[in-house]
Design an enzyme around this catalytic site. Structure first.
Site, mmCIF file in Angstrom:
data_model
loop_
_atom_site.group_PDB
_atom_site.id
_atom_site.type_symbol
_atom_site.label_atom_id
_atom_site.label_comp_id
_atom_site.label_asym_id
_atom_site.label_seq_id
_atom_site.Cartn_x
_atom_site.Cartn_y
_atom_site.Cartn_z
ATOM 1 N N ASP A 1 -36.636 93.076 62.673
ATOM 2 C CA ASP A 1 -37.511 92.674 61.567
ATOM 3 C C ASP A 1 -37.974 93.884 60.767
ATOM 4 O OD1 ASP A 1 -39.195 91.303 59.875
ATOM 5 O OD2 ASP A 1 -40.806 91.093 61.347
ATOM 6 N N ASP B 1 -36.190 92.128 53.701
ATOM 7 C CA ASP B 1 -36.812 91.652 54.935
ATOM 8 C C ASP B 1 -35.789 90.984 55.851
ATOM 9 O OD1 ASP B 1 -38.467 90.744 56.904
ATOM 10 O OD2 ASP B 1 -39.750 89.535 55.609
#
Length: 527
Positions: A117, A328
């Site tokens: 992440d 992201d």
């Protein structure tokens, strides 16, 4: 006995006088340039010397500097991978469409399948669970027979309590005492999704990868990092997303790339590469190829944000489609600001010759059914200096049966004005380089093969001792500190009365005389 003591004292007195005289001396030596006439004359074997100030002269000097710089940087100029390899995997809906990699934590090491992440900072894993996702393999069809693991700090000989007094403890104001263990809570964008527990310090095992083979254990890297002992998870973390933990790769000081770069064991950069077959690679320290395109990160609160100047569909660029977007990897799909989303979706719809159709449990607005998957133009995001990020396959095909193809445009409205996020689906087919040292995003087309990353040129040697956490001073520095200087405290400016070179010579002379004194004293004692 008295005569022997007197001899010893006399020798000591003489050596003290000699030492004082030596300390007052200045030592000098001639310096000869490597390509000078004198150096040429001193070499007996024939050798070709470049002509002074010629192109070859400066090329040889530059090459020599580059070689020495590589020697100084050593392993820090190379890429590192988790000890189980660089490969990442995605198991589709079983694990929320995210990409994962196996990492090893602690001593003895325990393996965890963590999500990757770039939108958050903390590495956390399930630990002394009060409320965690199921960890048995039978719950996840793609795991076959391998269970997921739970971390127990007391079972690791290298784990340490992370105190509220540490600078990186954000929850310090909530602690009753600085000597308490630092608690943490991280809330994520998905509704009601969070993790909470206590912070601990332990070893993350890394290694070098040469010719698609992991190096032996003697040259592994043991890096101390801070991780979350995730006792309680909520929301999506209980229903298949990151059941065995998550590795935050953000710009924050508590992220894994920040610890590795500030400890001086790698360049302050990393890369992610996701291919079309639901696998990929992660490399710490990777700066990307020289041919990659790039754009600067915008100033933001520890987030990877870039500025898009124009959205194009094929060769047709849409007016007033500039926006900012997160990069992201913790988002499976892509989101655009409402107004820009509508312009892009309608322009794509104009190129799709198929029947629009809604499907159960599919939230995308522009979905279709057709006998064949249509050919549509690429979506292009243009940045400054005409750098362009190209999405060659903008459609998501999710079912083919009975001669019908069902597919969607996997873009949604972000619900935020002027801000979007590029998720994993549109990163595919690219080597995405998060160059934190120069604060820019790099990208280049890639099939995510191991041999695309330059292997280490020399063995880094044994690193059996763990790399410690950066000092408080190193933590306070910018995230863009070069690894060549990370881990070194600034030297104090010497006063005019104390020259560094003179101090060095004096200390050396004193040591020689001191050793001589010991030898002579031993000699006299045996007389």
């Amino acid at each position: 006995m008295a005569s022997r003591s007197g001899s010893t004292f006399l020798l000591f007195f003489v050596l003290v006088l000699a030492t004082e005289k030596t300390l007052a001396s200045v030592f000098s030596s001639r310096v000869i340039h490597r390509f000078s006439d004198e150096a040429r004359a001193s070499i007996k074997t024939p050798r070709s010397f470049p002509e002074k100030r010629s192109l070859e002269y400066y090329q040889l000097l530059a090459r020599s500097d580059f070689r020495r710089q590589r020697m100084n940087l050593g392993a820090k100029s190379q890429a590192l991978v988790p000890s189980e390899g660089s490969k990442t995997i995605s198991s589709g809906n079983d694990f929320g469409w995210l990409h994962y990699t196996w990492i090893d934590i602690g001593t003895p090491s325990v393996s965890f399948l963590v999500a990757l992440d770039t939108g958050s900072d903390l590495l956390w894993i399930p630990c002394n669970c009060v409320q965690c996702a199921p960890l048995t393999s039978t719950y996840y069809s793609s795991l076959a027979t391998k269970d997921l693991n739970e971390y127990n700090p007391s079972s690791s000989s290298t784990s340490k309590v992370f105190l509220c007094s540490h600078k990186l403890c954000d929850s310090a104001p909530d602690c009753e005492s600085p000597k308490e263990q630092c608690p943490y809570t991280v809330n994520y964008l998905s509704g009601n999704t969070s993790t909470s527990g206590l912070l601990v310090e332990d070893i993350l095992h890394l290694t070098y990868n040469t010719n698609n083979r992991l190096t032996n254990a003697s040259s592994s890297v043991k890096a101390q990092v801070v991780l979350g002992c995730g006792k309680k998870q909520s929301g999506d973390y209980l229903t298949g997303v990151a059941p065995d933990g998550l590795m935050g790769l953000g710009l924050g000081d508590i992220s894994v790339p920040s610890f590795l770069s500030k400890a001086g064991i790698m360049r302050n950069s990393f890369s992610l590469c996701f291919d079309e077959e639901d696998s990929g690679r992660i490399y710490f320290g990777d700066m990307g190829p020289s041919v990659q395109q790039s754009t600067q990160f915008l100033p933001a609160d520890n987030k990877y944000i870039v500025g898009v100047e124009t959205c194009c569909i094929g060769n047709s660029c849409l007016k007033q489609t500039n926006f900012r977007t997160y990069i992201d990897s913790g988002q499976s799909f892509t989101y655009l600001p409402e107004e820009i989303y509508r312009k892009v979706a309608l322009e794509m719809d104009r190129h799709i010759n198929a029947t629009m159709k809604s499907f159960e449990d599919v939230s995308w607005e522009y979905c279709y059914e057709s006998s064949v998957e249509p050919k549509v133009p690429a979506i292009k995001l243009r940045f400054s200096h005409n750098n362009t990020f190209v999405i060659h396959k903008p459609l998501f095909v999710f079912q083919q049966s009975q001669g019908l193809v069902q597919f969607c445009l996997p873009i949604s409205s972000s619900g935020e004005e002027g801000i979007g996020s590029i998720g994993q689906n549109y990163m595919r087919g690219n080597r995405m380089v998060f160059d934190r040292e120069n604060m820019k995003l790099g990208w280049s087309p890639s099939k995510c093969q191991e041999n695309e990353i330059e292997p280490p040129q020399a063995s880094p040697g044994s690193t059996s001792a763990p790399y410690p956490l950066p000092t408080e001073e190193q933590q306070s520095r910018s995230h863009a500190v070069s690894p060549a200087i990370a881990g070194k405290t600034p030297s104090k400016t010497p006063s005019s009365s104390s020259s560094p070179s003179r101090s060095s010579c004096s200390f050396s002379s004193m040591m020689i005389l001191f050793n001589s004194l010991l030898l002579l004293q031993g000699f006299v004692s045996h007389m």
